[in-house]
Design a protein around this motif. Sequence first.
Motif, short mmCIF file in Angstrom:
data_model
loop_
_atom_site.label_atom_id
_atom_site.label_comp_id
_atom_site.label_asym_id
_atom_site.label_seq_id
_atom_site.Cartn_x
_atom_site.Cartn_y
_atom_site.Cartn_z
N ASN A 1 41.66 44.00 44.78
CA ASN A 1 41.64 42.81 43.94
C ASN A 1 41.69 43.23 42.47
N CYS A 2 42.29 42.39 41.66
CA CYS A 2 42.34 42.68 40.23
C CYS A 2 42.08 41.38 39.46
N GLU A 3 40.99 41.36 38.71
CA GLU A 3 40.63 40.20 37.90
C GLU A 3 41.18 40.42 36.49
N VAL B 1 37.25 37.15 46.57
CA VAL B 1 37.40 38.54 47.00
C VAL B 1 36.70 38.81 48.33
N TRP C 1 49.35 39.43 50.34
CA TRP C 1 49.05 39.34 48.91
C TRP C 1 48.82 37.88 48.52
N VAL D 1 43.35 36.19 39.51
CA VAL D 1 42.91 37.19 40.48
C VAL D 1 44.10 37.52 41.37
N ARG E 1 45.53 39.73 44.50
CA ARG E 1 45.00 40.38 45.69
C ARG E 1 46.15 41.02 46.48
#
Length: 496
Positions: A71-73, A142, A153, A171, A173
């Motif tokens: 995950n990338c916030e 998440v 994704w 976010v 994913r």
Amino acid sequence: MMDFDDYSLLLAATIVTVVALFVGRMLHQRMTHSKAGSSGPRRMSWMEEHMFLSDCFPKEANITPACNVINCEVFFKDGLPAADEVERLVKEDLLSFVRFSAVPDVKSHGWKMVDVDLANHIFTYNPVENRQALDAKVDEIVNTDLPSDKPLWQVHLLPAATGAEQKDCVVFRCHHTVADGLCLVQLLDKVATTPDGKPIKFVNFKAKKSAAQKSMLGRILYNFLYSLEWVRSFVSNLRQAQQPFETDYGFDAPLSHRSGDMRYSGSRKSICFKPFSLDYVKAIKNKAPGKITVNDVLLGAMVGAMRRYGGDAVDDKTIMRMLIPVGAPLEFGANPPPEGDRLGNNWSFASADLSKAIRAEDSVARVELTDAVMNRLKKSLDSTTSNFITNKLMPLLPPSKAQHSTKDLYARHTAIFSNVPGPQLPCCVGGKEIEAVYPIFLTLVEQVIVMSYNGKFYFNTTLDPNVVTDYEKFEGYYRDELLDMGKRLGITDVQL
């Protein structure tokens, strides 16, 4: 001197290593031949397939599929990219990668191309009122599994309400089966630009230095020493899952849990630290004794924060280790696949025994001892042989043996620590500038990922709030450790 048992162990290890190399080589050639002769997308590796099946651990460990999602916030400085721009970037760039337009096909160990309905992948939420509400929503996102019957994704758009203290957030994913973090930077290379619209190269892999010419005797000696180190590190990695357990020191899960029925509780808290200065960390690196690296400072501060959290529970007998992921670019040889089919995984763990570091009395000593451990790992073949074991030997084991070996390895390490170097200039996606980036990953133990971007570090940790009950204090402990380093080293010209 060695006794008979020592010689027997070394001889046995050497025989096992030679056999493993031989079997691994045959397996590699067979797999390579099979892949070369097949049409369609590249096949999944053994590890990728089992990450998708979420069975790298025993069933009783209770690992959920969400524990295999990267995950990338991402926070944006001045508003989110427009919805139509997001769709354009997805269609033109993201879907140009095979694994973003396909689903895993376990029967064929490959990927099956499918039609992608963006409504199943891009989600827009109502404006979020405050940071607390955003954190709760991100935790919910998440901790949710990705649907296994659709490409693995998602993009979640979380606009900030008018007057909210937090920025607009996205976010992103992606399942780890699709690619590792090092490989996923290819996506950023495609979608990110500078503020004036120029392309950005996120990662420039250093070219391998050409080896100096050696004499015949030099080559023989080098190969002999390399072989000895290979055997040593191979045996060392095989023993990782049988090492003594870490001691209870306040920050790790209770020994009774780690040495018994170690289970994923299903509860994970994602904590994003306030950004801190890259220049400050570099100043510590430059003033600390020896050849300290930026990673040593970041990891050493983590060790110090854990000691501060543990308090009197940390003593001169404390045992503490962390797992360090080591990745490398995928290599495809003389006949590489099409550019859109070059995502995948090529990483392994190196075990860092940081017991001496956490026992040290002051922050600078902790960094020096952390540096000593990391230097030893860099000079060893631990990550090389770990990669060999993971990708060549584990597939040969009965599934239950591989699963319990993985669980036993995690049970002997408090956390996984990653430092991800990012671009040191502003980046834009869809014409909107990124302000902050926090990678987030859930796993059986605590996960820490620190990413640098545009002169700042962005630190995220996911932990079990039932274990680290005073988790609100941990950011303060980490910053205190960095500040103490700066004070001891006389850093006054740059602020944290």
